[in-house]
Design a protein around this motif. Structure first.
Motif, PDB file in Angstrom:
ATOM      1  N   ASN A   1       0.867  -1.174   0.000  1.00 16.14           N
ATOM      2  CA  ASN A   1       0.000   0.000   0.000  1.00 16.14           C
ATOM      3  C   ASN A   1       0.910   1.233   0.000  1.00 16.14           C
ATOM      4  O   ASN A   1       2.135   1.103  -0.102  1.00 16.14           O
ATOM      5  CB  ASN A   1      -0.965  -0.008   1.193  1.00 16.14           C
ATOM      6  CG  ASN A   1      -0.259  -0.202   2.518  1.00 16.14           C
ATOM      7  OD1 ASN A   1       0.589   0.603   2.918  1.00 16.14           O
ATOM      8  ND2 ASN A   1      -0.570  -1.293   3.213  1.00 16.14           N
TER       9      ASN A   1
ATOM     10  N   HIS B   1      -6.133  -2.894  -2.274  1.00 18.53           N
ATOM     11  CA  HIS B   1      -4.969  -2.814  -1.392  1.00 18.53           C
ATOM     12  C   HIS B   1      -5.191  -1.707  -0.362  1.00 18.53           C
ATOM     13  O   HIS B   1      -5.803  -0.680  -0.661  1.00 18.53           O
ATOM     14  CB  HIS B   1      -3.701  -2.504  -2.178  1.00 18.53           C
ATOM     15  CG  HIS B   1      -3.260  -3.583  -3.116  1.00 18.53           C
ATOM     16  ND1 HIS B   1      -3.933  -3.882  -4.275  1.00 18.53           N
ATOM     17  CD2 HIS B   1      -2.194  -4.430  -3.065  1.00 18.53           C
ATOM     18  CE1 HIS B   1      -3.304  -4.870  -4.897  1.00 18.53           C
ATOM     19  NE2 HIS B   1      -2.246  -5.214  -4.193  1.00 18.53           N
ATOM     20  N   GLY B   2      -4.656  -1.917   0.833  1.00 18.52           N
ATOM     21  CA  GLY B   2      -4.730  -0.881   1.852  1.00 18.52           C
ATOM     22  C   GLY B   2      -6.154  -0.436   2.113  1.00 18.52           C
ATOM     23  O   GLY B   2      -7.047  -1.259   2.340  1.00 18.52           O
TER      24      GLY B   2
ATOM     25  N   ALA C   1       0.219  -7.001   5.528  1.00 17.66           N
ATOM     26  CA  ALA C   1      -0.508  -6.502   4.363  1.00 17.66           C
ATOM     27  C   ALA C   1      -0.540  -7.543   3.248  1.00 17.66           C
ATOM     28  O   ALA C   1      -1.589  -7.785   2.628  1.00 17.66           O
ATOM     29  CB  ALA C   1       0.123  -5.203   3.864  1.00 17.66           C
TER      30      ALA C   1
ATOM     31  N   THR D   1      -4.203  -9.090   2.071  1.00 13.77           N
ATOM     32  CA  THR D   1      -4.764  -8.467   0.874  1.00 13.77           C
ATOM     33  C   THR D   1      -5.414  -9.536   0.003  1.00 13.77           C
ATOM     34  O   THR D   1      -4.736 -10.409  -0.543  1.00 13.77           O
ATOM     35  CB  THR D   1      -3.666  -7.725   0.089  1.00 13.77           C
ATOM     36  OG1 THR D   1      -3.113  -6.699   0.917  1.00 13.77           O
ATOM     37  CG2 THR D   1      -4.243  -7.093  -1.177  1.00 13.77           C
TER      38      THR D   1
END
Length: 265
Positions: A27, A52-53, A177, A181
Motif C-alpha cells: 500500500n 490494497h490498503g 498486508a 490483501t
C-alpha cells in the motif's frame, strides 16, 4: 482527491508532483523508507491501489488490466496527466504501462514485473503463492517473527538481499498486508498467465528509467534485457547489493535514481 475508483491518496513535501505506485500486496505506506528522501524536493503522492490498503476492490482488481485502467482513470480524472511517476515490482510494471499509454510524464520503474517467459512464469506463480499461503497461516505470529533477524531472513530471502537488517516494524506491516490483501491470489494467477508487458508503439512523452537490484530473486536478472528492449530509449541502472525490493535494501540509491530520472537536481 478522489475518483470513481475512490483511490486513497496521501501527499507529503513540496515541489513538482511525483506519484509513487506500490507493489503487490502493499500500500502507500510501503514507500515509507524513501518518502522522506524525496519530499524535500517533490510533492509526493502515495496511493493505495484498488484492493490494497484502504482502497476498496472492484470487480476487476484481481487483474493487471483492471488495476492499470483504474490507475489511468485516477491520473486523468484528478488532473495529473503528465505527472512524474515511480513504481516498484507490480507498481513498476504499472508505471511502464502508463508510459506506454502516454498518460504520464517521466517514469522510473524499479524491478518491474511482466518480462518473464516460459518456466519463469511458473517460478513466479508458485513461489509467491507458497509465500502468501505461509504468511496467511502465520499471520497471528508475524509480529514475533518480524522481531527476529533469523526469521526475517527466512521469510524475506526472495525479496531482500539483507532481510536481517530491515526495520522489524516495517517488516511486520508489510508481511501482514501481503497476507491479508485478498486480491493477491487472483493477481498472482493473472500476472503469471497474462501477456508480457509491451512497450510503446512510438516514443513516449516523458523519459523512462528502469532500475534492477543485482540480487533480485523474484524478477530474475535475465528479464532486465527484455525490459530494456521493450523500452529502447530507457536509461538503465543496476542497484548493487539489492534484492527485489530495492526501496528496502538501498533507499538512498533508489531516491537518487528517482530524483535523477524524473528531472530533479
Amino acid at each position: 482527491m478522489t475518483t470513481h475508483t475512490q483511490i486513497k491518496a496521501s501527499t507529503q513535501g513540496s515541489g513538482s508532483k511525483l506519484l509513487l505506485v506500490h507493489g503487490l500486496g502493499g500500500n502507500g505506506r510501503s514507500w515509507s523508507p524513501i518518502v522522506p528522501l524525496l519530499a524535500g524536493q517533490r510533492e509526493v503522492f502515495t496511493i493505495d491501489l484498488p484492493g490494497h490498503g484502504d482502497t476498496a476492490a472492484r470487480a476487476d482488481s484481481g487483474t493487471f488490466a483492471g488495476l492499470a485502467d483504474d490507475l489511468q482513470e485516477y491520473i486523468e480524472q484528478n488532473g495529473l496527466t503528465s505527472i512524474d511517476v515511480a513504481g516498484f515490482s507490480l507498481g513498476g510494471r504499472l508505471v511502464l504501462e502508463m508510459a506506454r499509454r502516454g498518460c504520464v510524464g517521466n517514469v522510473v520503474a524499479l524491478n518491474p514485473g511482466g518480462f518473464w517467459r516460459g518456466w519463469e512464469r511458473t517460478y513466479f506463480k508458485w513461489t509467491l503463492t507458497a509465500s502468501q499461503k505461509l504468511l496467511h497461516a502465520l499471520r497471528g505470529q508475524l509480529g514475533t517473527l518480524s522481531g527476529s533477524p533469523v526469521s526475517r531472513t527466512a521469510l524475506l530471502a526472495q525479496l531482500s538481499a539483507r532481510p536481517w537488517a530491515l526495520d522489524k516494524a516495517m517488516v511486520e506491516r508489510e508481511l501482514v498486508a501481503f497476507a491479508e490483501t485478498r486480491t493477491v491470489v487472483p493477481l498472482i494467477k493473472d500476472l503469471a498467465s497474462g501477456p508480457a508487458q509491451s512497450g510503446p508503439a512510438s516514443l513516449q512523452a516523458g523519459r523512462v528509467a528502469i532500475a534492477w537490484g543485482d540480487k533480485d530473486r523474484l524478477c530474475l536478472l535475465r528479464q532486465a534485457p527484455r525490459a530494456r528492449a521493450a523500452f529502447p530509449q530507457t536509461a538503465f541502472h543496476w542497484i548493487e547489493g539489492s534484492g527485489h525490493y530495492s526501496i528496502w535494501d538501498r533507499p538512498r540509491d533508489v531516491a537518487d535514481i528517482i530524483l535523477e530520472g524524473t528531472g530533479s537536481d
